[in-house]
Design an enzyme around this catalytic site. Structure first.
Site, PDB file in Angstrom:
ATOM      1  N   ASP A  96      54.433  48.042  52.628  1.00 46.06           N
ATOM      2  CA  ASP A  96      53.080  48.114  52.195  1.00 46.06           C
ATOM      3  C   ASP A  96      52.165  47.256  53.228  1.00 46.06           C
ATOM      4  O   ASP A  96      51.244  46.941  52.663  1.00 46.06           O
ATOM      5  CB  ASP A  96      52.664  47.867  50.916  1.00 46.06           C
ATOM      6  CG  ASP A  96      51.361  48.303  50.461  1.00 46.06           C
ATOM      7  OD1 ASP A  96      50.813  49.573  51.118  1.00 46.06           O
ATOM      8  OD2 ASP A  96      50.746  47.931  49.513  1.00 46.06           O
TER       9      ASP A  96
ATOM     10  N   ASN B 161      47.158  42.143  39.654  1.00 39.12           N
ATOM     11  CA  ASN B 161      45.676  41.750  39.746  1.00 39.12           C
ATOM     12  C   ASN B 161      45.888  40.164  40.094  1.00 39.12           C
ATOM     13  O   ASN B 161      46.756  39.687  40.001  1.00 39.12           O
ATOM     14  CB  ASN B 161      44.976  41.631  38.494  1.00 39.12           C
ATOM     15  CG  ASN B 161      44.571  42.910  37.777  1.00 39.12           C
ATOM     16  OD1 ASN B 161      44.376  44.066  38.484  1.00 39.12           O
ATOM     17  ND2 ASN B 161      44.409  43.273  36.792  1.00 39.12           N
ATOM     18  N   VAL B 162      44.935  39.703  41.082  1.00 38.48           N
ATOM     19  CA  VAL B 162      45.127  38.393  41.784  1.00 38.48           C
ATOM     20  C   VAL B 162      43.774  37.644  41.426  1.00 38.48           C
ATOM     21  O   VAL B 162      42.750  38.078  41.362  1.00 38.48           O
ATOM     22  CB  VAL B 162      45.108  38.602  43.290  1.00 38.48           C
ATOM     23  CG1 VAL B 162      45.507  37.227  44.043  1.00 38.48           C
ATOM     24  CG2 VAL B 162      46.180  39.495  43.701  1.00 38.48           C
TER      25      VAL B 162
ATOM     26  N   GLY C  96      44.396  45.507  41.969  1.00 38.50           N
ATOM     27  CA  GLY C  96      44.991  46.675  42.752  1.00 38.50           C
ATOM     28  C   GLY C  96      45.535  47.602  41.704  1.00 38.50           C
ATOM     29  O   GLY C  96      45.742  47.307  40.599  1.00 38.50           O
ATOM     30  N   GLY C  97      46.565  48.638  42.445  1.00 38.35           N
ATOM     31  CA  GLY C  97      47.201  49.297  41.498  1.00 38.35           C
ATOM     32  C   GLY C  97      48.409  49.013  41.040  1.00 38.35           C
ATOM     33  O   GLY C  97      48.791  49.355  39.993  1.00 38.35           O
ATOM     34  N   MET C  98      48.759  47.776  41.547  1.00 38.77           N
ATOM     35  CA  MET C  98      50.253  47.085  41.045  1.00 38.77           C
ATOM     36  C   MET C  98      49.839  45.701  40.312  1.00 38.77           C
ATOM     37  O   MET C  98      50.414  45.509  39.452  1.00 38.77           O
ATOM     38  CB  MET C  98      51.215  46.853  42.165  1.00 38.77           C
ATOM     39  CG  MET C  98      51.269  48.217  42.877  1.00 38.77           C
ATOM     40  SD  MET C  98      52.116  49.662  42.050  1.00 38.77           S
ATOM     41  CE  MET C  98      51.267  50.932  42.903  1.00 38.77           C
TER      42      MET C  98
ATOM     43  N   GLY D   7      40.802  39.768  43.417  1.00 46.01           N
ATOM     44  CA  GLY D   7      41.112  41.393  43.772  1.00 46.01           C
ATOM     45  C   GLY D   7      42.009  42.082  42.780  1.00 46.01           C
ATOM     46  O   GLY D   7      42.656  41.284  41.710  1.00 46.01           O
TER      47      GLY D   7
ATOM     48  N   LYS E 261      49.003  35.988  40.857  1.00 41.30           N
ATOM     49  CA  LYS E 261      49.309  37.493  40.750  1.00 41.30           C
ATOM     50  C   LYS E 261      50.034  37.780  39.376  1.00 41.30           C
ATOM     51  O   LYS E 261      50.821  37.196  39.228  1.00 41.30           O
ATOM     52  CB  LYS E 261      49.843  37.922  42.086  1.00 41.30           C
ATOM     53  CG  LYS E 261      50.196  39.254  41.950  1.00 41.30           C
ATOM     54  CD  LYS E 261      50.539  39.792  43.490  1.00 41.30           C
ATOM     55  CE  LYS E 261      49.532  39.875  44.556  1.00 41.30           C
ATOM     56  NZ  LYS E 261      49.742  40.157  45.814  1.00 41.30           N
TER      57      LYS E 261
END
Length: 665
Positions: A134, A24-25, A20-22, A18, A40
């Site tokens: 979150d 990547n995984v 994300g905004g913060m 995935g 991550k």
């Protein structure tokens, strides 16, 4: 990061999980432990944000303390070429968002089972002072056995200052954002509780409570609109269960659950028949941010005072009455009544004004956890004012949050009073200190009392006694919050023990390499032998299997091969007719003193001794050893009559002593 890349020489990237905004995984394969892991990486655009990187590393370290089985385990934390990364447990399954889409509607007991696992995990994090910030179904994984695994702890903390500035990140979390987050206020553990209430709502209804055209519209609804009714859509849901949603998502922090434990306790009995007749939960504190509907203007209720004023103002002047005694007396009575009523009305109105000017009683509201701006608004609502603001360190409240008020909460006071508050400066920081050279167990007890998490890594050392601290992971001068710190000490195991190897038929180089590797002092001597080839080890001391430590001395005897028989000189015809005489030899020892010299900080000198006589060749090493002080040595010589011996001493590659005319005299 491309598939096939090996991170830190250990984690081989397999595929993307995935983005994300913060961060990547990726799913990766641990080449050492032979298992799949999740990696991550903090996004490249965040790598230059020193604050984000620092908090990412600090919070990631603290996550290693979390042991709840419903939290994704952190395996490793590191950096490669400026890339900050976390290595975590890889969970096969799906996130709760997909689970709801596939399984909805699912049974109420199953919903409670999932929520209780989530609450247990969040409770463990809160107990360690970690707020997720979150929480959403996308960060809650359901493994193949149906168990919960919460992820993304730490990332939300590390980048919290950037979260509201990135639209794509907000859109992912906006449906679960708390009112205080929407206002930009400082968050607390109750922030996570609000998100948990939204998640419970979604599991019960199959959708989120607030929807809109954009993020701003949804955010406005979070702190302006009341929570939609779960039972309005699904009447079969018990009122007690809907009450858990309402209680968890209360706009005012004073109405919301104070802890996840409190929410879990309430949820545990939500399906009990004993609560079948429970009434809808109603907040105690009115939300001032809710959309207000203005009522139509209503006429003022009639009162004696109002009637009196109205009568006084509406009285019309009368025409002069005939000057008869009867009419005069009648007008006088009317006038007196009107004047009396008017006077009473004025008196009552005046009394009301005076009463209104007298300060009334009010109660000091709950201000703990608020910012000063939030407190000022709350005090205004209570007809009070914000007074003196002082600061002090506090481990419970974040920087800028109110710790206490004076007078205390719920104290009865007069309106207009100024309320003094104490604001948190955050946790107290102090220099960590230097613990090297001290006993680990002693330091561990001392730091644990201060709230520090202490770990050790045992290492061998030939200089530091066993049990003493060799190094520490935190600089001595670094200022830290003790109860939020985790430190790793390298602790000496003492000198490394090992068993002596059998060197029979080894060369000198092989023995020397072994001695260098193990930190041993090697002494070498030579003898003739008919059983061992020249240059191979004949004997050793200590014998094979002896337990040794770094710094110990070992002795080996090398073979010089078979001793050659001395050849007869050509015999002179005049003197060889009968027999030839064999030459005689003399044996003696020569004492030499080998001086030690300190060189470039080294604590030992490597000494090589060469002997030239009947039994030794000057170009071969007779003995090799290391010395740490001046040493006196005895060199054995055997010389034939009329011949001279020789010796040479080499220290660290340089000849320091040499003699070519050695005799017995």
């Amino acid at each position: 990061m491309e598939s096939g890349y090996v991170l830190n020489g250990r984690y081989k990237i397999i595929d993307t999980l995935g983005e994300g905004g913060m961060a990547n995984v990726y799913v990766a394969y641990d080449l050492i432990l032979k298992r799949a892991v999740a990696v991550k990486l903090l996004r490249l655009d965040m790598q230059d944000d020193a604050r984000a990187v620092r908090r990412f590393q600090g919070e990631a370290m603290s996550l290693t303390e979390l042991t709840d089985p419903h939290i994704v385990m952190i395996y490793d934390i590191g950096e490669e070429q400026g890339l900050q990364y976390l290595v975590m447990e890889y969970v096969k399954g799906m996130d709760l968002k997909d689970y709801i889409k596939q399984e909805f509607p699912f049974s109420l007991p199953r919903i409670l089972e999932i929520m209780q696992q989530i609450l247990t995990a969040v409770g463990d994090a809160h107990a360690h002072g970690i707020i997720h910030r979150d929480l959403k179904p996308q960060n809650i994984l359901i493994d193949q056995d149906g168990n919960v695994k919460i992820t993304d702890f730490g990332i939300a903390l590390a980048v919290s200052h950037s979260t509201m500035t990135k639209t794509n990140t907000v859109m992912g979390s906006v449906h679960y954002i708390s009112p205080e987050q929407a206002r930009g206020s400082i968050v607390s553990k109750q922030t996570d509780i609000y998100s948990l209430g939204i998640i419970l709502f979604e599991m019960l209804t199959g959708h989120v409570p607030y929807r809109g055209e954009n993020a701003v519209a949804i955010i406005m609804k979070h702190y302006q609109e009341a929570m939609p009714s779960v039972r309005a859509e699904h009447p079969e849901i018990p009122q007690a269960l809907e009450n858990v949603v309402l209680h968890a998502t209360a706009k005012d922090l004073r109405d919301r659950y104070a802890s996840v434990q409190e929410m879990a306790t309430d949820l545990e009995t939500a399906l009990s028949y004993r609560r079948a007749e429970e009434k809808p939960w109603v907040p105690s504190f009115k939300n001032e941010d809710e959309t207000k509907i203005l009522a139509k203007e209503t006429p003022v209720a009639a009162t004696p005072q109002a009637d009196a004023v109205k009568a006084a103002n509406s009285a019309k002047p009368q025409s002069p009455a005939p000057k008869t005694a009867k009419k005069k007396r009648k007008w006088s009575r009317k006038k007196k009544v009107i004047l009396l009523l008017s006077f009473l009305a004025v008196l009552l109105i005046g009394t009301g004004i005076v009463y209104a000017m007298i300060p009334q009683d009010t109660t000091v509201p709950q201000l703990q956890g608020m910012t000063t701006s939030e407190a000022r608004e709350r005090l205004t609502d209570a007809h009070l004012k914000l007074g003196k603001i002082s600061q002090e360190y506090n481990d419970t409240y974040y920087y800028g949050q109110i710790i206490s008020s004076k007078p205390k909460v719920k104290t009865n006071v007069k309106e207009g009073l100024r309320i003094d508050v104490v604001v948190s400066k955050g946790p107290h920081k102090e220099k960590f200190g230097d613990y090297t050279g001290r006993q680990y167990q002693e330091v561990k007890k001392e730091l644990i009392k201060k709230g520090v998490t202490v770990q050790q890594e045992k290492v061998f050392s030939d200089k530091i006694p066993q049990g003493e601290i060799k190094s520490q992971s935190i600089s001595a001068k670094k200022k830290i919050v003790l109860n939020e710190t985790s430190v790793t000490f390298q602790v000496s195991k003492g000198t490394q023990s090992f068993k002596m190897r059998d060197f029979s038929n080894y060369t000198l180089k092989s023995v020397q390499d072994y001695a260098d590797e193990k930190g041993l002092v090697l002494n070498v001597s030579h003898e003739f032998s008919d059983d061992f080839d020249e240059g191979l080890v004949m004997r050793q001391d200590p014998p094979e299997g002896t337990v040794l430590n770094q710094g110990d001395t070992i002795n080996v005897v090398l073979s010089d091969g078979a001793q050659k028989e001395s050849s007869e000189d050509d015999k002179d015809e005049s003197s060889s007719s009968s027999s030839s005489e064999s030459s005689e030899s003399e044996q003696f020892d020569l004492t030499v003193k080998v001086p030690y010299q300190q060189n470039d900080g080294k604590k030992t000198n490597k000494i090589e001794i060469y002997i030239g006589d009947k039994n030794h060749q000057i170009d071969k090493v007779y003995q090799s050893l290391e010395i740490s002080a001046d040493q006196t040595m005895r060199l054995p010589f055997e010389l034939e009559d009329g011949k001279k011996g020789a010796y040479k001493v080499v220290r660290d590659g340089q000849v320091i002593m040499q003699k070519d005319d050695v005799t017995a005299d």
